[in-house]
Design an enzyme around this catalytic site. Sequence first.
Site, PDB file in Angstrom:
ATOM      1  N   ASN A  16       7.499   0.648   3.932  1.00 57.76           N
ATOM      2  CA  ASN A  16       7.012   1.837   3.216  1.00 57.76           C
ATOM      3  C   ASN A  16       7.389   3.130   3.942  1.00 57.76           C
ATOM      4  O   ASN A  16       6.797   4.170   3.710  1.00 57.76           O
ATOM      5  CB  ASN A  16       5.501   1.757   3.046  1.00 57.76           C
ATOM      6  CG  ASN A  16       5.090   0.577   2.183  1.00 57.76           C
ATOM      7  OD1 ASN A  16       5.776   0.243   1.221  1.00 57.76           O
ATOM      8  ND2 ASN A  16       3.990  -0.060   2.528  1.00 57.76           N
TER       9      ASN A  16
ATOM     10  N   SER B 257       1.103   0.896  -6.167  1.00 57.15           N
ATOM     11  CA  SER B 257       1.761   0.331  -4.988  1.00 57.15           C
ATOM     12  C   SER B 257       2.654  -0.857  -5.301  1.00 57.15           C
ATOM     13  O   SER B 257       3.668  -1.045  -4.642  1.00 57.15           O
ATOM     14  CB  SER B 257       0.712  -0.061  -3.949  1.00 57.15           C
ATOM     15  OG  SER B 257      -0.238  -0.934  -4.499  1.00 57.15           O
TER      16      SER B 257
ATOM     17  N   LYS C 250       2.851   5.760   5.556  1.00 52.11           N
ATOM     18  CA  LYS C 250       4.003   5.390   4.716  1.00 52.11           C
ATOM     19  C   LYS C 250       5.061   6.498   4.822  1.00 52.11           C
ATOM     20  O   LYS C 250       5.786   6.544   5.800  1.00 52.11           O
ATOM     21  CB  LYS C 250       3.517   5.079   3.309  1.00 52.11           C
ATOM     22  CG  LYS C 250       2.702   3.768   3.342  1.00 52.11           C
ATOM     23  CD  LYS C 250       1.958   3.417   2.099  1.00 52.11           C
ATOM     24  CE  LYS C 250       1.178   2.119   2.345  1.00 52.11           C
ATOM     25  NZ  LYS C 250       0.178   1.830   1.329  1.00 52.11           N
TER      26      LYS C 250
HETATM   27  C1  LIG Z   1      -1.186   1.203   1.728  1.00 50.29           C
HETATM   28  C2  LIG Z   1      -2.220   1.669   0.785  1.00 50.29           C
HETATM   29  C3  LIG Z   1      -3.480   2.056   1.220  1.00 50.29           C
HETATM   30  C4  LIG Z   1      -3.931   1.873   2.651  1.00 50.29           C
HETATM   31  O1  LIG Z   1      -3.345   2.754   3.516  1.00 50.29           O
HETATM   32  P1  LIG Z   1      -3.298   2.374   5.080  1.00 50.29           P
HETATM   33  O2  LIG Z   1      -3.143   3.655   5.767  1.00 50.29           O
HETATM   34  O3  LIG Z   1      -2.169   1.430   5.234  1.00 50.29           O
HETATM   35  O4  LIG Z   1      -4.631   1.695   5.378  1.00 50.29           O
HETATM   36  C5  LIG Z   1      -4.358   2.590   0.311  1.00 50.29           C
HETATM   37  N1  LIG Z   1      -4.034   2.695  -0.987  1.00 50.29           N
HETATM   38  C6  LIG Z   1      -2.852   2.298  -1.462  1.00 50.29           C
HETATM   39  C7  LIG Z   1      -2.545   2.446  -2.909  1.00 50.29           C
HETATM   40  C8  LIG Z   1      -1.909   1.739  -0.601  1.00 50.29           C
HETATM   41  O5  LIG Z   1      -0.744   1.308  -1.065  1.00 50.29           O
END
Ligand SMILES: *Cc1c(COP(=O)(O)O)cnc(C)c1O
Length: 383
Positions: A48, A182, A233
Amino acid sequence: MPAFADVFAQRLEALEAQQLRRSLVETTRTENVILQRGGKSYLSFSCNNYLGLAQDTRVIAAAQNALADYGVGSGASRLVTGQHPLHRTLEARLAEHQGSDAALLFGSGYLANLGVITALMGPEDLILLDRLSHACLLDGARMSEATWLRFKHNDPADALRLLKKHRARHRHCLIITETVFSMDGDRAPLARLRALADAHDAWLMADDAHGLYARLSARSGEKPDIVSGTLSKSLASYGGYVCAKPSVTDYLATSARSFMFTTALPATVLAATLAALDIAEAEPDRAARALTHAQRFCTALGLPTAHSQIVPLLFGDAALALAAMQQLEQEGLLVTAIRPPTVPKGTSRLRVSFSAAHTEAHVDRLIAAIRPLIIHDMRRHYA
Ligand SMILES: *Cc1c(COP(=O)(O)O)cnc(C)c1O
């Protein structure tokens, strides 16, 4: 009764039999999209790290400088030993980027979503979530003890049906969606959900975890009351945040348990994120490149148009998706299969994510390797 350890050994066997067991593989990373596993090098379409900033020398230098100046850990919760000035600096920048008045940092995106939903909503309230909402949004709804219901994916008419049926019996109502989904890469109809929320005295929350942080033209008229996001990400480091009115973020800082009872993000992470955000905004061609790669990939393979840098290749069956992943792995390409419970049953897929760090040659290599794997009934999964 089986012994303690045997109970779980049997559960693992059952998962294995359904092709649903997950395992951890040692992986190192030398470049943004090139990984090493078991002595072999792979080109990854699973990370990501959309803007290719995780290995950017400017981001690394920012983290190194902060490390030298401030050390490694932050020592405690911000409420206990105080906050580093960079917390407020980064919060102001994130709020400004999202067109919001204030922001509050959390330890991760997961913790941000848990914290905001459980702090704002309670047993008298109603939460409506898009059916494909991320696990942490669902976990937040569950932990809040509010009544929670899911509407059909990206279907404001179905959300309206639930509002008509349930809204009157509850104090507050929160509608939850994602800006970019996602596992599907499609976008929420934010303007229509905003209008729906306004018409039914509800609040709107959008999780922007897969946002690309290019400078956008103002999106007034479709602004959610709450935007949550991650630093891990596009922004290449680690952590999460919530944007909202200052009264909301101030309330969260004094009531969200996943903010209060956990250690603050360290200065290295804050400095790296600030550097990444600067670059993301100053170099919008990075976001554009990730999107162009996705669109070219879809056109070449006759798939529906890409709406983001994330493209699902729907196989339906978990075993088929796994077999496709293994075939690509043999060709040095890493595209992770996504299976239930991450996605609904019968929608196992390869999730392809494109990054600014990919070259056109990388994308061509993926297209050539995936073309023979496209199964003839794949199209029926795309409604
Ligand atoms: C990856 C993700 C999260 C969590 O984020 P992190 O910082 O990795 O805990 C929350 N919501 C969505 C839609 C995600 O894809």
